[in-house]
Design a protein around this motif. Structure first.
Motif, PDB file in Angstrom:
ATOM      1  N   GLY A 240       0.860  -1.244   0.210  1.00 29.36           N
ATOM      2  CA  GLY A 240      -0.494  -0.019   0.028  1.00 29.36           C
ATOM      3  C   GLY A 240       0.738   1.300   0.052  1.00 29.36           C
ATOM      4  N   SER A 241       2.119   1.358   1.123  1.00 31.56           N
ATOM      5  CA  SER A 241       2.439   2.056   0.733  1.00 31.56           C
ATOM      6  C   SER A 241       3.589   2.202   0.051  1.00 31.56           C
ATOM      7  CB  SER A 241       3.698   2.004   1.500  1.00 31.56           C
ATOM      8  OG  SER A 241       3.172   2.639   3.199  1.00 31.56           O
ATOM      9  N   ASP A 243       2.349   2.241  -3.541  1.00 33.49           N
ATOM     10  CA  ASP A 243       1.664   2.573  -4.282  1.00 33.49           C
ATOM     11  C   ASP A 243       1.452   4.059  -4.166  1.00 33.49           C
ATOM     12  OD1 ASP A 243       1.215  -0.004  -5.685  1.00 33.49           O
ATOM     13  OD2 ASP A 243      -0.584  -1.012  -4.191  1.00 33.49           O
ATOM     14  N   GLU A 244       1.343   4.032  -2.696  1.00 34.80           N
ATOM     15  CA  GLU A 244       0.915   5.596  -2.606  1.00 34.80           C
ATOM     16  C   GLU A 244       1.983   6.154  -2.673  1.00 34.80           C
ATOM     17  OE1 GLU A 244      -1.720   7.262  -1.446  1.00 34.80           O
ATOM     18  OE2 GLU A 244      -2.896   5.416  -1.693  1.00 34.80           O
ATOM     19  N   ALA A 245       3.385   5.688  -2.916  1.00 29.59           N
ATOM     20  CA  ALA A 245       4.981   6.366  -3.140  1.00 29.59           C
ATOM     21  C   ALA A 245       4.967   6.998  -5.093  1.00 29.59           C
ATOM     22  CB  ALA A 245       5.865   5.036  -2.384  1.00 29.59           C
ATOM     23  N   ARG A 247       2.353   6.968  -6.762  1.00 30.34           N
ATOM     24  CA  ARG A 247       1.274   8.024  -6.593  1.00 30.34           C
ATOM     25  C   ARG A 247       2.365   9.526  -6.806  1.00 30.34           C
ATOM     26  NH1 ARG A 247      -3.026   3.858  -6.533  1.00 30.34           N
ATOM     27  NH2 ARG A 247      -2.780   4.276  -3.464  1.00 30.34           N
ATOM     28  N   LEU A 248       2.762   9.820  -5.397  1.00 26.67           N
ATOM     29  CA  LEU A 248       3.056  10.757  -5.052  1.00 26.67           C
ATOM     30  C   LEU A 248       4.126  11.181  -6.528  1.00 26.67           C
ATOM     31  CD1 LEU A 248       3.430  12.995  -2.870  1.00 26.67           C
ATOM     32  CD2 LEU A 248       4.773  12.031  -1.769  1.00 26.67           C
ATOM     33  N   ARG A 284       1.529  11.862   5.408  1.00 27.49           N
ATOM     34  CA  ARG A 284       0.725  10.702   3.824  1.00 27.49           C
ATOM     35  C   ARG A 284       0.447   9.705   4.662  1.00 27.49           C
ATOM     36  NH1 ARG A 284       0.619  13.374  -0.850  1.00 27.49           N
ATOM     37  NH2 ARG A 284       2.237  15.629  -0.770  1.00 27.49           N
ATOM     38  N   ILE A 286       2.640   7.500   4.427  1.00 30.41           N
ATOM     39  CA  ILE A 286       3.944   6.056   3.333  1.00 30.41           C
ATOM     40  C   ILE A 286       4.594   5.647   4.379  1.00 30.41           C
ATOM     41  CG2 ILE A 286       5.029   6.442   1.643  1.00 30.41           C
ATOM     42  CD1 ILE A 286       3.071   8.321   0.311  1.00 30.41           C
TER      43      ILE A 286
END
Length: 310
Positions: A240-241, A243-245, A247-248, A284, A286
């Motif tokens: 999950g982290s 995927d968030e990274a 995107r960021l 965030r 992450i």
């Protein structure tokens, strides 16, 4: 630039509806090692084939050693040699016989032909194998013999199309030294390669081709400097982290590796900047497991310039 020995301006080439070269400009200095880099299909080999008079360009101009490749191909051929991706020597003949045969085809007189053969066998460390059939040679020995054959006529410009393809690491290192020696003795070398380390180690100047155009040119250090001086490789704690990274940092990440859950981003390298980055990621939610700081490589510059993220 009076020391330019190879010059191309606006080279264009298409095969049917496929445009391979879309206006390539090059200027290669005398006595230098010039590397053409690019993804498969970028136009590297096509450029070399035009410059070595094997094919005609559809547009643009090119000169080698002061001669136009289109209107004076015979004069160009007397000044160059071309070594392709695979050794083009007769496996049934010995190394010495290959050199002597090519010398005869080049119309070298008998005495100079024998002297040049002996000189090249020694130069390329093939004296002990001179009387052996080439079919008994290793891959590295065949490549050295192939290059020796191409140097019989003492060319001013040497085109090497992926010269270390298929060689083991030790043979590749040996070939690198041969290329350095060629430039040191005054030859001009234009090579294509898939090995970015090879260009980094050898080339005085590098041109990066993509989609038939030169998109960047300079020394290895200059190309690396297009990126930040340092990179932070973030190893994310969970999927999950990661995927968030991604995107960021979409569009700015230098590397993305889903298997290792790592993302590399540019940074100035200071402790304060890295701390701000980590604080922002924590805000965030992450989760970062660990970080690695490293300087950019030519691989990083190449992937960034050609838009290929990994």
């Amino acid at each position: 630039m009076t020391d330019v020995i190879v010059r191309a301006t606006g080279l264009r080439k298409s095969y049917g509806k496929t445009e391979v070269l879309a206006g390539v400009d090059l200027a290669v200095r005398r006595g230098s090692i010039f590397a053409l880099l690019g993804p498969n299909g970028a136009g590297k080999t096509t450029t070399v084939r035009i410059l070595s008079t094997l094919i005609d360009a559809d547009g643009g101009t090119a000169e080698v050693a002061g001669h136009d490749v289109r209107t004076e191909p015979a004069k160009v051929r007397t000044r160059i040699s071309l070594t392709g991706q695979y050794a083009a020597v007769d496996e049934l003949l010995t190394g010495e016989e290959n050199l002597l045969m090519m010398g005869r085809l080049l119309h070298l007189p008998r005495a100079p032909r024998k002297a040049r053969t002996g000189e090249l066998l020694e130069r390329f460390d093939l004296v002990d194998a001179a009387k052996r059939p080439v079919k008994t040679y290793s891959g590295g020995m065949r490549r050295r013999l192939d290059l020796a054959v191409s140097l019989l006529a003492s060319p001013e410009v040497i085109f090497l199309d992926e010269p270390t393809t298929g060689l083991d690491p030790r043979s590749r290192q040996d070939m690198w030294q041969v290329v350095r020696d060629l430039a040191r003795t005054g030859s001009t070398v234009l090579l294509t390669t898939q090995y970015l380390e090879e260009a980094d180690q050898l080339a005085d100047q590098i041109a990066v081709l993509d989609n038939g155009r030169v998109i960047a040119e300079g020394t290895a250090d200059q190309l690396k400097s297009t990126l930040a001086g340092e990179q932070v490789e973030l190893h994310l704690a969970d999927a999950g982290s990661y995927d968030e990274a991604t995107r960021l940092f979409n569009g700015t990440a230098l590397h993305k590796d889903p298997e290792r859950r790592s993302v590399s981003v540019a940074t100035g390298g200071s402790a304060a900047e890295v701390r701000l980055l980590l604080n922002d990621l924590a805000d965030r939610a992450i989760a970062v497991e660990r970080i690695t700081l490293r300087r950019p490589t030519l691989d990083d510059a190449f992937l960034s310039l050609t838009g290929n993220k990994r």
